[in-house]
Design an enzyme around this catalytic site. Sequence first.
Site, mmCIF file in Angstrom:
data_model
loop_
_atom_site.group_PDB
_atom_site.id
_atom_site.type_symbol
_atom_site.label_atom_id
_atom_site.label_comp_id
_atom_site.label_asym_id
_atom_site.label_seq_id
_atom_site.Cartn_x
_atom_site.Cartn_y
_atom_site.Cartn_z
ATOM 1 N N GLU A 13 25.099 17.361 75.519
ATOM 2 C CA GLU A 13 25.065 15.892 75.386
ATOM 3 C C GLU A 13 26.479 15.373 75.517
ATOM 4 O O GLU A 13 27.412 15.936 74.933
ATOM 5 C CB GLU A 13 24.546 15.454 73.997
ATOM 6 C CG GLU A 13 23.087 15.681 73.745
ATOM 7 C CD GLU A 13 22.612 15.080 72.406
ATOM 8 O OE1 GLU A 13 23.340 14.242 71.817
ATOM 9 O OE2 GLU A 13 21.527 15.470 71.959
ATOM 10 N N GLU A 15 21.903 19.793 67.065
ATOM 11 C CA GLU A 15 22.897 19.290 66.114
ATOM 12 C C GLU A 15 22.662 19.664 64.655
ATOM 13 O O GLU A 15 22.451 18.788 63.796
ATOM 14 C CB GLU A 15 22.998 17.762 66.261
ATOM 15 C CG GLU A 15 23.447 17.339 67.643
ATOM 16 C CD GLU A 15 23.749 15.848 67.788
ATOM 17 O OE1 GLU A 15 23.323 15.070 66.922
ATOM 18 O OE2 GLU A 15 24.418 15.476 68.758
#
Length: 356
Positions: free
Chosen positions: A295, A179
């Site tokens: 995710e 991320e």
Amino acid sequence: MKVIVPLVILLSCAALVAACCSVPVRDSVSETPAATPVPTAIPGSNDPFAQNARLGRGINLANALEAPAEGVWGVTLEEEYFQIVKDAGFDAVRIPIRWSGYADDTPPYTLDPTFFERVDWAVEQALSRDMLVVINIHNYEKLVREPAEHKDRFLAIWAQIAEHYQDYPDDLLFEILNEPNGTLDDLWNDLLVEALDVIRQTNPRRNVVIGPVEWNNVDALPLLELPEDDRHIIVTVHYYNPFPFTHQGAEWVSDSYEWMGTTWGSEADKQAVVADFDRVAAWAEAHDRPIYVGEFGAYRKADQEDRVLWTDFVARQAEAHGMSWAYWEFCSSFGAYDTMWGAWYEDLLGALIPAE
Ligand code: BGC
């Protein structure tokens, strides 16, 4: 935007879990067989599309090795977890890792050999059970805050990881950074190339997982620029839409208490997810890259039936579009498994791995 306030997340009170989620069914945990030796790398093309298909259905073994120290967020990886995940039908695990917490602060930024042994152990637990394993750099917060100061250290960490695992089988994948966000957004396309160059010096054909900025957001995919001639890349996105549903009451996201009670499941809700996956698939097709939804998950404060519905819908969307996925996560606050009861939340597990 996600605002991370790390420590508050995790220490899950089992009573709270039982009260606000469906009560898990007590289940007998199968006996852990002795792990077989890790196979060595075999020649072949290591085609990223074929490997992405084998990544299939996975789960994040999270809140352990990416915590400030393993255990302080309530999870210490156990050998039986790998067997439980395998027995449930998962093909792969993703293991988030806070390497930056185990490297010296000064050049050559040496990684702690004892920590390497711990990661070796975890990787081998997966590989020896014929599960693929993705390891990443997770929670390198200073890199996000001060990229110029931390870039060399970040690259040196990758050089060491890449060298250390260069002879491991192809079923071990590297993910450059979890991320990327904030100040990294403008630098990411350059930084990923530099990290990839470092990795390629020792791992010319290992498939490397790379995602877009803005927390691997699907909407940021068009901003991602990858080196055209490197085809050993699997692109990752994280899927938490709609965020007010999946992160309602999440302690690390500011104002998320205002989202409490957000439901999911209307026809419009479903069409929004379909539209997101269609867009990702169109990007993948145009760029000829496989997609790994590394995710996705809904925090336990959402209504359990809606969580199950959402989880099933997202997993099936990914599959319908030929994408692999990894649920966030195994046994904490998004968890599909309850370690105290020694049981899966059967409804969530059924959404992830539907009965044949
Ligand atoms: C973060 C976790 C967070 C999860 C969902 C992960 O990438 O590392 O701290 O719980 O995303 O927001």
